[in-house]
Design a protein around this motif. Sequence first.
Motif, mmCIF file in Angstrom:
data_model
loop_
_atom_site.group_PDB
_atom_site.id
_atom_site.type_symbol
_atom_site.label_atom_id
_atom_site.label_comp_id
_atom_site.label_asym_id
_atom_site.label_seq_id
_atom_site.Cartn_x
_atom_site.Cartn_y
_atom_site.Cartn_z
ATOM 1 N N SER A 17 0.857 -1.192 0.000
ATOM 2 C CA SER A 17 0.000 0.000 0.000
ATOM 3 C C SER A 17 0.888 1.236 0.000
ATOM 4 C CB SER A 17 -0.918 -0.003 1.221
ATOM 5 O OG SER A 17 -0.156 0.089 2.403
ATOM 6 N N ARG A 18 0.364 2.286 -0.621
ATOM 7 C CA ARG A 18 1.138 3.543 -0.704
ATOM 8 C C ARG A 18 0.188 4.685 -0.433
ATOM 9 N NH1 ARG A 18 3.026 6.698 -5.429
ATOM 10 N NH2 ARG A 18 1.969 5.220 -6.798
ATOM 11 N N GLY A 19 0.488 5.433 0.613
ATOM 12 C CA GLY A 19 -0.330 6.597 0.926
ATOM 13 C C GLY A 19 -1.715 6.250 1.437
ATOM 14 N N LEU A 20 -1.927 5.023 1.849
ATOM 15 C CA LEU A 20 -3.252 4.636 2.345
ATOM 16 C C LEU A 20 -3.128 4.092 3.757
ATOM 17 C CD1 LEU A 20 -4.527 2.644 -0.777
ATOM 18 C CD2 LEU A 20 -5.188 4.953 -0.126
ATOM 19 N N THR A 21 -4.229 4.200 4.483
ATOM 20 C CA THR A 21 -4.280 3.591 5.809
ATOM 21 C C THR A 21 -5.197 2.370 5.710
ATOM 22 O OG1 THR A 21 -4.029 5.727 6.846
ATOM 23 C CG2 THR A 21 -4.853 3.947 8.236
ATOM 24 N N LEU A 22 -4.677 1.240 6.088
ATOM 25 C CA LEU A 22 -5.463 0.004 5.979
ATOM 26 C C LEU A 22 -6.007 -0.391 7.348
ATOM 27 C CD1 LEU A 22 -3.204 -2.162 3.641
ATOM 28 C CD2 LEU A 22 -4.992 -0.537 3.032
ATOM 29 N N GLY A 23 -7.120 -1.137 7.308
ATOM 30 C CA GLY A 23 -7.677 -1.670 8.537
ATOM 31 C C GLY A 23 -6.772 -2.753 9.106
ATOM 32 N N ARG A 24 -7.077 -3.133 10.349
ATOM 33 C CA ARG A 24 -6.217 -4.107 11.018
ATOM 34 C C ARG A 24 -6.436 -5.528 10.529
ATOM 35 N NH1 ARG A 24 -6.735 -2.590 17.276
ATOM 36 N NH2 ARG A 24 -8.459 -1.377 16.533
ATOM 37 N N GLU A 25 -7.656 -5.798 10.043
ATOM 38 C CA GLU A 25 -7.980 -7.169 9.670
ATOM 39 C C GLU A 25 -7.694 -7.387 8.179
ATOM 40 O OE1 GLU A 25 -9.208 -8.030 13.438
ATOM 41 O OE2 GLU A 25 -9.385 -9.462 11.803
ATOM 42 N N THR A 26 -7.073 -8.500 7.874
ATOM 43 C CA THR A 26 -6.864 -8.894 6.480
ATOM 44 C C THR A 26 -7.339 -10.332 6.336
ATOM 45 O OG1 THR A 26 -4.923 -7.482 6.317
ATOM 46 C CG2 THR A 26 -5.171 -9.184 4.638
ATOM 47 N N GLY A 27 -8.222 -10.560 5.367
ATOM 48 C CA GLY A 27 -8.758 -11.908 5.183
ATOM 49 C C GLY A 27 -8.313 -12.484 3.863
ATOM 50 N N LEU A 28 -8.245 -13.794 3.819
ATOM 51 C CA LEU A 28 -7.849 -14.483 2.588
ATOM 52 C C LEU A 28 -8.978 -15.411 2.205
ATOM 53 C CD1 LEU A 28 -5.341 -14.607 0.818
ATOM 54 C CD2 LEU A 28 -4.639 -16.618 2.076
ATOM 55 N N LEU A 29 -9.592 -15.157 1.053
ATOM 56 C CA LEU A 29 -10.751 -15.934 0.632
ATOM 57 C C LEU A 29 -10.406 -16.727 -0.620
ATOM 58 C CD1 LEU A 29 -13.251 -12.956 0.795
ATOM 59 C CD2 LEU A 29 -12.702 -14.530 2.629
ATOM 60 N N ASN A 30 -11.201 -17.756 -0.816
ATOM 61 C CA ASN A 30 -11.118 -18.500 -2.063
ATOM 62 C C ASN A 30 -9.749 -19.153 -2.252
ATOM 63 O OD1 ASN A 30 -12.505 -19.366 -4.327
ATOM 64 N ND2 ASN A 30 -11.535 -17.843 -5.634
ATOM 65 N N LEU A 31 -9.070 -19.436 -1.147
ATOM 66 C CA LEU A 31 -7.789 -20.126 -1.295
ATOM 67 C C LEU A 31 -8.078 -21.607 -1.167
ATOM 68 C CD1 LEU A 31 -4.727 -19.797 -1.607
ATOM 69 C CD2 LEU A 31 -4.555 -19.899 0.867
ATOM 70 N N GLU A 32 -8.550 -22.180 -2.244
ATOM 71 C CA GLU A 32 -8.883 -23.595 -2.221
ATOM 72 C C GLU A 32 -8.287 -24.246 -3.439
ATOM 73 O OE1 GLU A 32 -13.261 -22.473 -0.500
ATOM 74 O OE2 GLU A 32 -13.047 -23.435 -2.446
ATOM 75 N N ALA A 33 -7.881 -25.429 -3.286
ATOM 76 C CA ALA A 33 -7.443 -26.218 -4.439
ATOM 77 C C ALA A 33 -7.506 -27.658 -3.980
ATOM 78 C CB ALA A 33 -6.032 -25.826 -4.852
ATOM 79 N N ALA A 34 -8.334 -28.427 -4.649
ATOM 80 C CA ALA A 34 -8.413 -29.848 -4.288
ATOM 81 C C ALA A 34 -7.041 -30.452 -4.510
ATOM 82 C CB ALA A 34 -9.454 -30.535 -5.159
ATOM 83 N N GLY A 35 -6.498 -31.071 -3.495
ATOM 84 C CA GLY A 35 -5.167 -31.636 -3.628
ATOM 85 C C GLY A 35 -4.116 -30.866 -2.857
ATOM 86 N N LEU A 36 -4.454 -29.666 -2.413
ATOM 87 C CA LEU A 36 -3.542 -28.908 -1.563
ATOM 88 C C LEU A 36 -4.260 -28.635 -0.254
ATOM 89 C CD1 LEU A 36 -2.048 -26.123 -3.895
ATOM 90 C CD2 LEU A 36 -0.995 -28.274 -3.222
ATOM 91 N N SER A 37 -3.549 -28.798 0.843
ATOM 92 C CA SER A 37 -4.139 -28.418 2.121
ATOM 93 C C SER A 37 -3.308 -27.279 2.694
ATOM 94 C CB SER A 37 -4.190 -29.605 3.078
ATOM 95 O OG SER A 37 -2.907 -30.153 3.238
ATOM 96 N N PHE A 38 -4.002 -26.353 3.335
ATOM 97 C CA PHE A 38 -3.345 -25.127 3.784
ATOM 98 C C PHE A 38 -3.376 -25.030 5.293
ATOM 99 C CE2 PHE A 38 -2.904 -23.462 -0.395
ATOM 100 C CZ PHE A 38 -3.970 -23.963 -1.114
ATOM 101 N N PHE A 39 -2.317 -24.470 5.841
ATOM 102 C CA PHE A 39 -2.244 -24.228 7.272
ATOM 103 C C PHE A 39 -2.401 -22.723 7.507
ATOM 104 C CE2 PHE A 39 -1.221 -28.477 7.800
ATOM 105 C CZ PHE A 39 -0.202 -28.844 6.950
#
Lengths: 600, 266
Positions: free
Chosen positions: A165-187
């Motif tokens: 980010s440049r020149g912006l103020t971001l909120g504290r929460e960041t979410g990650l969506l749609n990180l799915e792939a059959a055959g990969l498992s995520f931690f």
Amino acid sequence: MALGFLLVLGVLLSAAAARAALTVEFEIEPKLLRIGEAATMSFTVRGASGPEKPALPEMKAFQVFPAGTQQSVTIVNGRFDRSVTFTYRLVPTMTGDYSIGPFTYTAGKEEAEVPAIPIRVVAREGAGGEGKQQTLDDLLFARLTTERKEYYLQEVFDLALAVYSRGLTLGRETGLLNLEAAGLSFFPFKDLGTDREVVGGNVYEVHRFLGRAKAAATGSFTLAPVVRTAVAVPRRGRGQGIFDDPFFSPAELRQTDLRPPPLTVEVRPLPASGRPAGFSGAVGTFTFSADVRPATVAEGEPVTLTMEIRGRGNVEAVTAPPVPAGDVFKVYDPKLIKKEISEDRAEGTLVFEQVFIPRSTSSTLLPAATFSFFDPVQKSYRKITGGPFPLRVTPSASPGAVVVKAPAAAGPEGATLTLGSDIVYLKPAPRDWKPFPPRPWYVSPWFLALQLVPLGIVAALFFGVRRREELSRDVAKARRQKAPRAAQAGIRAAEDALRHGDARRFHEALWEALAAYFGHRLNLSPGEISGDFVTERLSRAGFDPAGTARLGELFRRSEEERFGRPSPSASPLAAEERQKLSGLLDELGRLLRSCEKVKL
Amino acid sequence: MRRPAATLLLLMATAGLAAAAGPEAVQPARLQQQFHEAGRAYDEGRMPDAVRLYEDLIGRGYAAMEVSFNLGNASFKGGRLGPAVLHYRRAWRLAPRDPDTAANLRFALQAGGVSEPVLSGPESLFTRLTEQEWILAAMAGWWAACLFLGLAIFFRARRGLSLRLAAGAGFVTLVALLGVWTWRGFAREPEVVVMESAQQALYAPLATSTPHFPVPEGSVLRAREFQGDWVKVALGDRTGWIRRAVCAPVLLNPTADAGAVRPPDR
């Protein structure tokens, strides 16, 4: 009191005497600046009394402004720790890479060396940036990266997510969506904090996250997640008044979705060539050790092989390596007795125990245990061997006994639990041969309905007792409820008199019925009841006028027959008269039922 | 006026019990004879015959604890660990306090190098009584609570004592219902026993999926989910998928599952 004061003073003095040696801390944040931005430089001195300001080295490319001094005192474990922090504002005047320091700080007779800190100053806008139209993508974007693009099946690898980010103020929460792939498992991802990076000549604030993934199937996987964050934007002002001041109009967070460029990862199968015979799927880098206890054992008694596997990779899928003990040992399945896995599930330690029982005194060597795994860094299979383990097997003292070791059972580690030499014998036949019902008896509707019976009884009891108490408190109400029954007794007596043809007794009973009914309804004694009184009350209550008149007539007639002239009906009743009187009784019953609907 | 109500209550009670009754009973003497015949086969070392006779009794709906226990013994002596553990576990459900069943189950598991099934804290506590015993306790507590409540309503002078007794009886009912709920947990997440050796729980319900952890023959697992031919099982804190064909459920409905008593031939 004096003693207490002396004690405190003594503690302070001794604590003062136990102060630490001179230390200095020198820090500049941020270390990457644009022209026009200011960095904060802090110089903290500990272990010196009344330290002087530091003699800062010459900084031609910076303007230095003092920003205050802060002192703090702490007493930790009797040690008196005083620190003084000198703060400065550094404003760069030229772009370039600089190094502030090193220099020496002197406090009294002590000196401390202050290491250099690199600073980089870049221009305010990127080359050719002036006049170029900016989009949000220029100011806010995300990247998802891995170390390599190819991995092996079951390999655990890192996934790095960076939000720029440049020149912006971001909120504290960041979410990650749609990180799915059959055959990969995520931690889960770990927050690594924020730093700065130059991209395309511009300085960006970068919030970094690190996650791990494991490839559970082969193939090509494209990861195209959505990063959800929030950007602070000023609230819209209504005008130029005081309430449009930023103090009164703070920013609001607006949700923003970022789509980092898709990341394609290839997962290859483990190579078939060179695969060891005992390989069971472990991928990563591991160490393996094995040990046998006891080394001297009697025939038929167990020895325990303990195997420890430690490392990084798909630790949770690791199984105990096979031990080709052959027929000279009775072999039991290995058991996992200890498992420690790191929070990111990528490394850990497993400990297995396996029991072997030498069948004879010739079972003197427990074969080696070989743990095989695939090292994705070396791209080859590796084997680590523990053993073989020589044993000394002595003849058994009780040849018929079977002693079973239970590694997971309660007992000191390495101890042998004797559970018996055989199973318990058969049980005798059951006393009753009852077939199993298709459905248990306690779920039948009848059984369940039966359980409502006591509740019904309690409810009936509750309302009954409450009604009884109400009636005992409210006499008028109790009498009102008795009125129909009381009238009924009189009517039955009149019917009986009619059957016997006794007109006088009939009219007496009729009077009794009327007096009893209205006496209870009006909460008066029968002596206080008269036809006029009753008709007057009925009229006031709005009772049907015809009915009221008729009741008045019944009262009059009964009185006449009771107290008046001898009536022709004093003699045995003729059939016609009997019928008339019977009709009178029916009419009385109807009128009294009508009176029940009226509030007197 | 009171007699018809009492008669109706009695009719309801007996009708309920009659409705819950199962198939018509076979002559006890014949069952006894078959039971002893199976015992004789066991003593003479003819384990397959003993197993067949005991299984026949269960298949006809007489899954008494003694039959399941003896079938477990015959299976164990016949070298079939999976069926042995299965029948011991069934006997345990019918008589959880029987020390012989617990001993033989533990012996069989230890002999096979298989971990004993781990029950949660409430499960270990509440499975000391059978589900039926908890139902009877709940019923007794409920009726006692209502009785004491009725007395509290009727006799004002002793209201305090009656209410306390009612509260105590109500507490007994609650505890008993918790016991029933615990047993119902074995229906929500049924126990299954692995009947074949060298089995592995996989990461996914696919034959080509990666093995996750071994499930030796005789392992007692909790089934979490069913999907086609596969069942998701839990062993400790690990879950994985195994084929339904290699395991058998502990919860026995002899009328419906008579054919499932005999495990697959090896």
